[in-house]
Design a protein around this motif. Structure first.
Motif, short mmCIF file in Angstrom:
data_model
loop_
_atom_site.label_atom_id
_atom_site.label_comp_id
_atom_site.label_asym_id
_atom_site.label_seq_id
_atom_site.Cartn_x
_atom_site.Cartn_y
_atom_site.Cartn_z
N GLY A 36 0.83 -1.20 0.00
CA GLY A 36 0.00 0.00 0.00
C GLY A 36 0.86 1.25 0.00
N ILE A 37 0.33 2.30 -0.59
CA ILE A 37 0.98 3.61 -0.57
C ILE A 37 0.11 4.50 0.30
CG2 ILE A 37 1.70 5.59 -1.95
CD1 ILE A 37 1.79 3.63 -4.37
N ASN A 38 0.65 4.97 1.40
CA ASN A 38 -0.10 5.76 2.36
C ASN A 38 -0.08 7.23 1.92
OD1 ASN A 38 -1.19 7.04 4.56
ND2 ASN A 38 0.05 5.95 6.06
N LEU A 39 -1.25 7.77 1.59
CA LEU A 39 -1.38 9.15 1.14
C LEU A 39 -1.85 10.08 2.26
CD1 LEU A 39 -3.21 8.39 -2.24
CD2 LEU A 39 -0.77 8.83 -1.89
N SER A 40 -1.91 9.59 3.48
CA SER A 40 -2.46 10.34 4.61
C SER A 40 -1.50 11.39 5.13
CB SER A 40 -2.80 9.38 5.75
OG SER A 40 -3.58 8.33 5.26
N VAL A 41 -2.04 12.23 6.02
CA VAL A 41 -1.24 13.25 6.70
C VAL A 41 -1.11 12.85 8.16
CG1 VAL A 41 -1.08 15.69 7.32
CG2 VAL A 41 -2.13 15.02 5.14
N PRO A 42 0.04 12.30 8.57
CA PRO A 42 0.20 11.93 9.98
C PRO A 42 0.33 13.18 10.85
CG PRO A 42 2.23 11.54 8.78
CD PRO A 42 1.21 11.97 7.77
N GLU A 43 0.07 13.04 12.13
CA GLU A 43 0.08 14.20 13.02
C GLU A 43 1.44 14.86 13.11
OE1 GLU A 43 1.49 14.04 16.42
OE2 GLU A 43 2.13 12.00 16.17
N HIS A 44 2.51 14.17 12.82
CA HIS A 44 3.83 14.80 12.88
C HIS A 44 4.13 15.64 11.64
CE1 HIS A 44 4.79 11.03 10.71
NE2 HIS A 44 5.63 11.79 10.07
N ALA A 45 3.24 15.63 10.65
CA ALA A 45 3.45 16.41 9.43
C ALA A 45 2.19 17.21 9.07
CB ALA A 45 3.84 15.48 8.28
N PRO A 46 1.65 17.96 10.03
CA PRO A 46 0.43 18.72 9.70
C PRO A 46 0.71 19.82 8.68
CG PRO A 46 1.24 19.38 11.84
CD PRO A 46 2.10 18.21 11.39
N LEU A 47 -0.33 20.20 7.99
CA LEU A 47 -0.23 21.26 7.00
C LEU A 47 -0.73 22.56 7.63
CD1 LEU A 47 -1.67 19.04 4.16
CD2 LEU A 47 0.73 19.54 4.59
N ALA A 48 -0.30 23.69 7.12
CA ALA A 48 -0.50 24.99 7.76
C ALA A 48 -1.95 25.42 7.96
CB ALA A 48 0.27 26.05 6.98
#
Length: 136
Positions: A36-48
């Motif tokens: 699988g390729i994970n396209l999610s946004v983990p909590e350690h990489a939040p967006l602005a």
């Protein structure tokens, strides 16, 4: 031996409950004969900003074969998870609810949006991904 198909996945989760997210990632990474390729946004990489987050989430959800939704009761209080599921529906994504181990209840929002609810184990999650991913 044929090459394994890679399934692009978006895992809809709440950053405040990241342990569940990482556990699902471990299930998928350790699943035999699955990639699988994970396209999610983990909590350690939040967006602005919220607008930037919406744009980036749309860009990440679009290429996903399926969406996995962690169906803890916290999902009922997460406006972002609601937004992600709504966008997934708009773009025609299959939504697979994953019932956390030990949970008796499921949030109504997940029950209303999921194409299928599966158990908290790698085999049931992978089987559902394969059933719901578009054929190639």
């Amino acid at each position: 031996m044929p090459t394994l198909r890679e399934y692009p996945l978006f895992i809809c989760h709440d950053w405040e409950y990241s342990d569940d997210y990482y556990r699902i990632c471990d299930f998928l990474n350790d699943a035999p004969n699955f990639s699988g390729i994970n396209l999610s946004v983990p909590e350690h990489a939040p967006l602005a900003t919220d607008d930037m987050l919406r744009k980036n989430l749309r860009d990440q959800i679009r290429p996903a074969d399926v969406m996995l939704v962690l169906a803890g009761m916290y999902t009922a209080r997460s406006t972002w998870m609601d937004w992600e599921m709504e966008f997934g529906r708009i773009t025609g994504k299959s939504i697979i609810g994953v019932k956390p181990w030990g949970n008796v209840q499921l949030p109504v929002i997940v029950q209303d949006n999921a194409d299928e609810i599966v158990a908290w184990n790698a085999a049931s999650i992978v089987d559902a991904i394969r059933r719901h991913a578009p054929r190639q």
